[in-house]
Scaffold this motif. Sequence first.
Motif, mmCIF file in Angstrom:
data_model
loop_
_atom_site.group_PDB
_atom_site.id
_atom_site.type_symbol
_atom_site.label_atom_id
_atom_site.label_comp_id
_atom_site.label_asym_id
_atom_site.label_seq_id
_atom_site.Cartn_x
_atom_site.Cartn_y
_atom_site.Cartn_z
ATOM 1 N N ASP A 39 0.832 -1.189 0.000
ATOM 2 C CA ASP A 39 0.000 0.000 0.000
ATOM 3 C C ASP A 39 0.875 1.250 0.000
ATOM 4 O O ASP A 39 1.758 1.389 0.846
ATOM 5 N N GLY A 40 0.649 2.156 -0.962
ATOM 6 C CA GLY A 40 1.361 3.427 -1.016
ATOM 7 C C GLY A 40 2.467 3.432 -2.061
ATOM 8 O O GLY A 40 3.113 2.427 -2.315
ATOM 9 N N LYS A 41 2.658 4.591 -2.675
ATOM 10 C CA LYS A 41 3.592 4.733 -3.788
ATOM 11 C C LYS A 41 5.026 4.355 -3.407
ATOM 12 O O LYS A 41 5.686 3.608 -4.125
ATOM 13 N N ASP A 42 5.528 4.856 -2.290
ATOM 14 C CA ASP A 42 6.909 4.554 -1.904
ATOM 15 C C ASP A 42 7.107 3.068 -1.643
ATOM 16 O O ASP A 42 8.119 2.490 -2.046
ATOM 17 N N ALA A 43 6.149 2.431 -0.991
ATOM 18 C CA ALA A 43 6.252 0.998 -0.709
ATOM 19 C C ALA A 43 6.200 0.179 -2.002
ATOM 20 O O ALA A 43 6.922 -0.809 -2.156
ATOM 21 N N VAL A 44 5.361 0.594 -2.951
ATOM 22 C CA VAL A 44 5.272 -0.094 -4.239
ATOM 23 C C VAL A 44 6.588 0.049 -5.006
ATOM 24 O O VAL A 44 7.105 -0.916 -5.567
ATOM 25 N N LEU A 45 7.153 1.250 -5.018
ATOM 26 C CA LEU A 45 8.424 1.457 -5.711
ATOM 27 C C LEU A 45 9.534 0.593 -5.107
ATOM 28 O O LEU A 45 10.335 -0.007 -5.828
ATOM 29 N N THR A 46 9.565 0.494 -3.794
ATOM 30 C CA THR A 46 10.564 -0.351 -3.129
ATOM 31 C C THR A 46 10.351 -1.818 -3.485
ATOM 32 O O THR A 46 11.306 -2.543 -3.785
ATOM 33 N N ALA A 47 9.103 -2.257 -3.488
ATOM 34 C CA ALA A 47 8.796 -3.652 -3.813
ATOM 35 C C ALA A 47 9.142 -3.980 -5.264
ATOM 36 O O ALA A 47 9.666 -5.060 -5.555
ATOM 37 N N LEU A 48 8.861 -3.057 -6.177
ATOM 38 C CA LEU A 48 9.198 -3.282 -7.582
ATOM 39 C C LEU A 48 10.696 -3.484 -7.753
ATOM 40 O O LEU A 48 11.136 -4.353 -8.500
ATOM 41 N N GLN A 49 11.457 -2.697 -7.070
ATOM 42 C CA GLN A 49 12.911 -2.825 -7.160
ATOM 43 C C GLN A 49 13.346 -4.200 -6.656
ATOM 44 O O GLN A 49 14.235 -4.824 -7.219
ATOM 45 N N ARG A 50 12.684 -4.690 -5.632
ATOM 46 C CA ARG A 50 13.024 -5.991 -5.041
ATOM 47 C C ARG A 50 12.555 -7.143 -5.914
ATOM 48 O O ARG A 50 13.276 -8.119 -6.114
ATOM 49 N N PHE A 51 11.336 -7.077 -6.458
ATOM 50 C CA PHE A 51 10.730 -8.224 -7.140
ATOM 51 C C PHE A 51 10.983 -8.275 -8.637
ATOM 52 O O PHE A 51 11.001 -9.339 -9.221
ATOM 53 N N ARG A 52 11.099 -7.144 -9.282
ATOM 54 C CA ARG A 52 11.207 -7.144 -10.741
ATOM 55 C C ARG A 52 12.399 -6.327 -11.207
ATOM 56 O O ARG A 52 12.386 -5.747 -12.269
ATOM 57 N N GLY A 53 13.423 -6.318 -10.405
ATOM 58 C CA GLY A 53 14.569 -5.471 -10.686
ATOM 59 C C GLY A 53 15.589 -6.090 -11.606
ATOM 60 O O GLY A 53 15.278 -6.576 -12.685
ATOM 61 N N ASP A 54 16.815 -6.068 -11.170
ATOM 62 C CA ASP A 54 17.954 -6.458 -11.993
ATOM 63 C C ASP A 54 17.893 -7.893 -12.493
ATOM 64 O O ASP A 54 18.601 -8.244 -13.433
ATOM 65 N N ALA A 55 17.101 -8.722 -11.885
ATOM 66 C CA ALA A 55 17.089 -10.143 -12.230
ATOM 67 C C ALA A 55 16.334 -10.450 -13.524
ATOM 68 O O ALA A 55 16.463 -11.533 -14.069
ATOM 69 N N VAL A 56 15.526 -9.522 -14.050
ATOM 70 C CA VAL A 56 14.749 -9.772 -15.265
ATOM 71 C C VAL A 56 15.647 -9.634 -16.493
ATOM 72 O O VAL A 56 16.309 -8.624 -16.676
ATOM 73 N N ALA A 57 15.638 -10.675 -17.328
ATOM 74 C CA ALA A 57 16.419 -10.662 -18.571
ATOM 75 C C ALA A 57 15.538 -10.357 -19.771
ATOM 76 O O ALA A 57 15.988 -9.724 -20.729
ATOM 77 N N GLU A 58 14.273 -10.807 -19.719
ATOM 78 C CA GLU A 58 13.409 -10.674 -20.882
ATOM 79 C C GLU A 58 11.952 -10.539 -20.453
ATOM 80 O O GLU A 58 11.493 -11.224 -19.540
ATOM 81 N N LEU A 59 11.233 -9.652 -21.126
ATOM 82 C CA LEU A 59 9.803 -9.438 -20.908
ATOM 83 C C LEU A 59 9.086 -9.660 -22.226
ATOM 84 O O LEU A 59 9.446 -9.055 -23.236
ATOM 85 N N THR A 60 8.087 -10.529 -22.198
ATOM 86 C CA THR A 60 7.212 -10.714 -23.353
ATOM 87 C C THR A 60 5.792 -10.401 -22.917
ATOM 88 O O THR A 60 5.289 -11.004 -21.966
ATOM 89 N N ILE A 61 5.175 -9.442 -23.580
ATOM 90 C CA ILE A 61 3.769 -9.136 -23.325
ATOM 91 C C ILE A 61 2.977 -9.738 -24.475
ATOM 92 O O ILE A 61 3.211 -9.418 -25.634
ATOM 93 N N HIS A 62 2.072 -10.654 -24.129
ATOM 94 C CA HIS A 62 1.256 -11.312 -25.148
ATOM 95 C C HIS A 62 -0.009 -10.524 -25.462
ATOM 96 O O HIS A 62 -0.413 -10.416 -26.618
ATOM 97 N N THR A 63 -0.635 -9.983 -24.411
ATOM 98 C CA THR A 63 -1.945 -9.358 -24.576
ATOM 99 C C THR A 63 -2.069 -8.146 -23.671
ATOM 100 O O THR A 63 -1.658 -8.197 -22.513
ATOM 101 N N ILE A 64 -2.641 -7.092 -24.200
ATOM 102 C CA ILE A 64 -3.054 -5.942 -23.393
ATOM 103 C C ILE A 64 -4.478 -5.597 -23.810
ATOM 104 O O ILE A 64 -4.767 -5.439 -24.996
ATOM 105 N N VAL A 65 -5.347 -5.486 -22.815
ATOM 106 C CA VAL A 65 -6.742 -5.112 -23.046
ATOM 107 C C VAL A 65 -7.068 -3.979 -22.080
ATOM 108 O O VAL A 65 -6.742 -4.051 -20.893
ATOM 109 N N THR A 66 -7.680 -2.923 -22.582
ATOM 110 C CA THR A 66 -8.101 -1.821 -21.721
ATOM 111 C C THR A 66 -9.536 -1.436 -22.058
ATOM 112 O O THR A 66 -9.981 -1.577 -23.196
#
Length: 128
Positions: free
Chosen positions: A53-80
């Motif tokens: 909950d909260g912008k600062d906490a989300v930014l910290t979590a993103l750095q921890r969970f989806r940070g330097d360890a990601v080598a490749e991102l494939t987006i198959h579908t986007i629907v809005t």
Amino acid sequence: MVKIHVPGDCGNAPKKLFVKDFIVAMVNNDRDFIYRSATDDIQWNMVGGQYIDGKDAVLTALQRFRGDAVAELTIHTIVTHGYDGVAEGLLKFKDGRRVAFCDVYRFRASTNNAPVKAITTYAVALDL
């Protein structure tokens, strides 16, 4: 540098393009883009995991969970549509792990480029 693969039709709809840009910012740790593109009270629910909950906490979590360890991102579908958006794809990590994901976005308004108010992430680790 993260390899990015996205569907070619993202440029046809401004909100689809925004979702794509948001996801790319998440895997590239583009804190400035995320900071500008999220509400102060953003909520991130990782189903079966954490609730952040909260912008600062989300930014910290993103750095921890989806940070330097990601080598490749494939987006198959986007629907809005209106206040909501969904993106589905695959994350490949430098250590060989693969995670299929589906992010459900809730925007503050139905207008294009409205900031993200909430994210619900469904993620499944795939066998190597």
